[in-house]
Enzyme design. Structure first.
Site, PDB file in Angstrom:
ATOM      1  N   ALA A   1       0.883  -1.148  -0.117  1.00 29.47           N
ATOM      2  CA  ALA A   1      -0.001  -0.150   0.109  1.00 29.47           C
ATOM      3  C   ALA A   1       0.858   1.274  -0.072  1.00 29.47           C
ATOM      4  CB  ALA A   1      -1.048   0.233   1.331  1.00 29.47           C
ATOM      5  N   LYS A   2       0.341   2.405  -0.094  1.00 26.96           N
ATOM      6  CA  LYS A   2       0.923   3.513   0.147  1.00 26.96           C
ATOM      7  C   LYS A   2      -0.074   4.802   0.178  1.00 26.96           C
ATOM      8  CE  LYS A   2       5.422   5.166   0.013  1.00 26.96           C
ATOM      9  NZ  LYS A   2       6.472   4.130   0.746  1.00 26.96           N
TER      10      LYS A   2
END
Ligand code: NAD
Length: 411
Positions: free
Chosen positions: A98-99
Site C-alpha cells: 500500500a502507500k
C-alpha cells in the site's frame, strides 16, 4: 505492463506469470482519493489532495508509508504501492502493498497545522486502516511526531487501542526498538551481503550518498564504522565532498547547526554527486534522480537504490549496458518494512523485544532475501532488479494458486 511500473514485464516473463495474473497485477485493487480540509492559523480553510492506495492484499494486510510532499500524485502513490507489494513478497512478509500521500509542502505549515493535517488524514481513511486490513507507516516528511498524532487520532476515533494499525510509532506509543535506523542498517546489510556474494569491490570502498536524511545518515554511520570512505554527501541545500573521507557525525552536527550541508566541505562539480569518482553511489533522496543523463555520466560501479524508484525506466538499461550493478530499491531499502513487521508482531502479541533481537531478526531476513535474489539473478543471467521482482511475483502467484477464490490462470 502496469502503467505505474516499468520494471514489471521482464520480471513477469522470468517468473512465467500467466496472462490473467499479469492483468490482475497491472492495476491496484483500490485507490481512495480525497481532499483534506484544515483551518490554517490565519483562519483560512484550505484543502490538500490526499490518497491511499491498497495495491494488493492477496498475501495479507496491505502495508506502506504515508508521504507528505508537494509533488505527490495519485499515480506516484500507486507506483509506490506496487513497489511495496513487490517488497513485502520478496521479503516473504505476511503483507500486501500500500502507500499513502498528501500533496503538501510541510515546510510551509506550522506545527499546529501539520498536526491537523496528520489527524485529518487518519479521519478520512479510517475505514480502510486496520491491523488486519491496511497498516500505514512513516515515509518522506512523516517521521516521529506525525505518526504519533496519527496513532493517537486512530485511538480517539473508536476508543480502542488499535496499536498494531500503524507502525513507526515512537517507543512510548508502542513502537519498536531499532525502527529509526532500520532502513540505513538494512541497506548496509544488503550491500555487505552482495559485496561478498558478487565480489563487487574491495572492503573500504569510496561511497557517495545523495540525500543525507534519515535513511542516508544512518547508512553513512554504518559505512563509516565499517571503514568505507564517504567521499561525498548531499542534501537539498548542497553537496559536501572530500576525497579523503567525511565524518558522518560531524556532517550531522553541521547540518543541525546550519540547517543543511552546504559549506560543510568542498563542493562537487555542478553540485552534482553523480559524477564523483567512487565505487558506490547511493541515491537516498527522492525518486527519479538517476535519469538517463546521470546513468551515462556516473562513475560508480554499484548503485545502492535507497530511495524508491531512484533510477528511471530510461536509466535502467543504460546502467545495465555500462555494467553498473544496481541493487534495487525493493531490496536496498527493505529494512524499514522488515522492522515495521516486527513492530506489528510485537503489538499483536503484547511483547517488547530488545534492540539486539530486532537487529538480529532484521539482518537475518535481509540476508535471506539477498541470497535468494543473487542466486536467481545468476541462474537466469538477469539483473538483480528483475530477479527480485520475479521472486516476488512467483510468491504472489503461488498465493493466488492455493487461494482458489479468483480463477486466474485456469483456462
Ligand atoms: P528524509 O526526508 O529524512 O531525507 C531525505 C533527504 O534528501 C534530506 O536530507 C533532503 O535534504 C535530501 N534531498 C531532498 N531533495 C534533494 C535534492 N534535490 N538533492 C539532494 N538532496 C535532497 O527521507 P528518508 O526517510 O531518509 O527517505 C529517503 C528516501 O528513502 C525516500 O525515497 C524514501 O522513500 C526512501 N525510504 C525511506 C525509508 C525510511 O525508513 N526512512 C524506508 C524505505 C524507503
Amino acid at each position: 505492463m502496469p502503467e505505474s511500473q516499468p520494471f514489471f514485464e521482464p520480471a513477469a516473463e522470468l517468473a512465467a506469470l500467466c496472462p490473467d495474473l499479469r492483468e490482475v497485477l497491472r492495476k491496484p485493487a483500490r485507490t481512495t482519493a480525497t481532499h483534506l480540509l484544515i483551518r490554517r492559523d490565519d483562519g483560512r480553510l484550505e484543502s490538500f489532495p490526499a490518497w491511499r492506495c491498497q495495491y494488493s492484499d492477496v498475501r495479507g494486510p496491505t502495508k506502506g508509508g504515508i508521504r507528505f510532499h508537494p509533488s505527490v500524485s495519485g499515480e506516484e502513490v500507486e507506483t509506490l504501492a506496487f513497489l511495496m507489494t513487490v517488497k513485502t513478497a520478496l521479503l516473504d512478509l505476511p503483507f500486501g502493498g500500500a502507500k499513502g500521500g498528501v500533496a503538501v509542502d510541510p515546510g510551509a505549515l506550522s506545527g499546529r497545522e501539520l498536526e491537523k493535517l496528520a489527524r485529518a488524514y487518519v479521519r478520512s481513511f479510517q475505514h480502510v486502516i486496520g491491523a488486519e486490513r491496511d497498516v500505514p507507516a512513516p515515509d518522506v516528511n512523516t517521521n516521529g511526531p506525525v505518526v504519533a498524532w496519527m496513532a493517537d487520532e486512530l485511538k480517539a476515533l473508536d476508543g480502542s487501542a488499535r496499536t498494531a494499525a500503524i507502525t513507526g510509532k515512537p517507543l512510548a506509543l508502542g513502537g519498536s526498538e531499532g525502527r529509526s535506523d532500520a532502513t540505513g542498517r538494512g541497506a548496509f546489510a544488503v550491500l555487505e551481503c552482495l559485496r561478498e556474494r558478487l565480489d563487487l569491490f574491495e572492503p573500504g570502498a569510496r561511497v557517495a550518498i545523495h540525500g543525507f536524511g534519515n535513511a542516508g545518515r544512518h547508512l553513512a554511520q554504518r559505512l563509516h564504522q565499517a571503514g568505507y570512505r564517504l567521499v561525498g554527501l548531499s542534501d537539498s541545500s548542497g553537496t559536501a565532498v572530500d576525497p579523503d573521507g567525511l565524518d558522518p557525525d560531524e556532517a550531522g552536527a553541521y547540518k543541525r547547526d546550519n540547517g543543511g550541508l552546504a559549506g560543510f566541505a568542498g563542493r562537487a562539480e555542478d553540485d552534482d554527486l553523480a559524477t564523483l569518482d567512487c565505487e558506490v553511489l547511493v541515491p537516498a533522496a527522492l525518486g527519479g534522480w538517476i535519469d538517463e543523463t546521470r546513468a551515462r555520466r556516473l562513475r560508480a560501479r554499484v548503485v545502492l537504490e535507497v530511495a524508491n524508484a531512484a533510477a528511471t525506466e530510461a536509466a535502467d538499461p543504460v546502467l545495465a549496458e555500462r555494467g553498473v550493478t544496481v541493487i534495487p530499491d525493493v531490496l536496498a531499502n527493505a529494512g524499514g518494512v522488515a522492522v515495521s513487521h516486527l513492530e506489528w508482531v510485537q503489538n499483536r502479541t503484547g511483547q517488547q523485544w530488545s534492540r539486539e533481537a530486532v537487529v538480529e531478526a532484521l539482518e537475518e531476513r535481509l540476508r535471506a532475501a539477498c541470497g535468494r535474489t543473487a542466486e536467481r539473478a545468476e541462474e537466469a543471467g538477469a539483473t538483480l532488479r528483475t530477479a527480485a521482482y520475479a521472486l516476488a511475483l512467483e510468491r504472489i502467484a503461488e498465493t493466488f494458486e492455493v487461494m482458489g477464490r479468483q480463477r486466474v490462470c485456469n483456462e
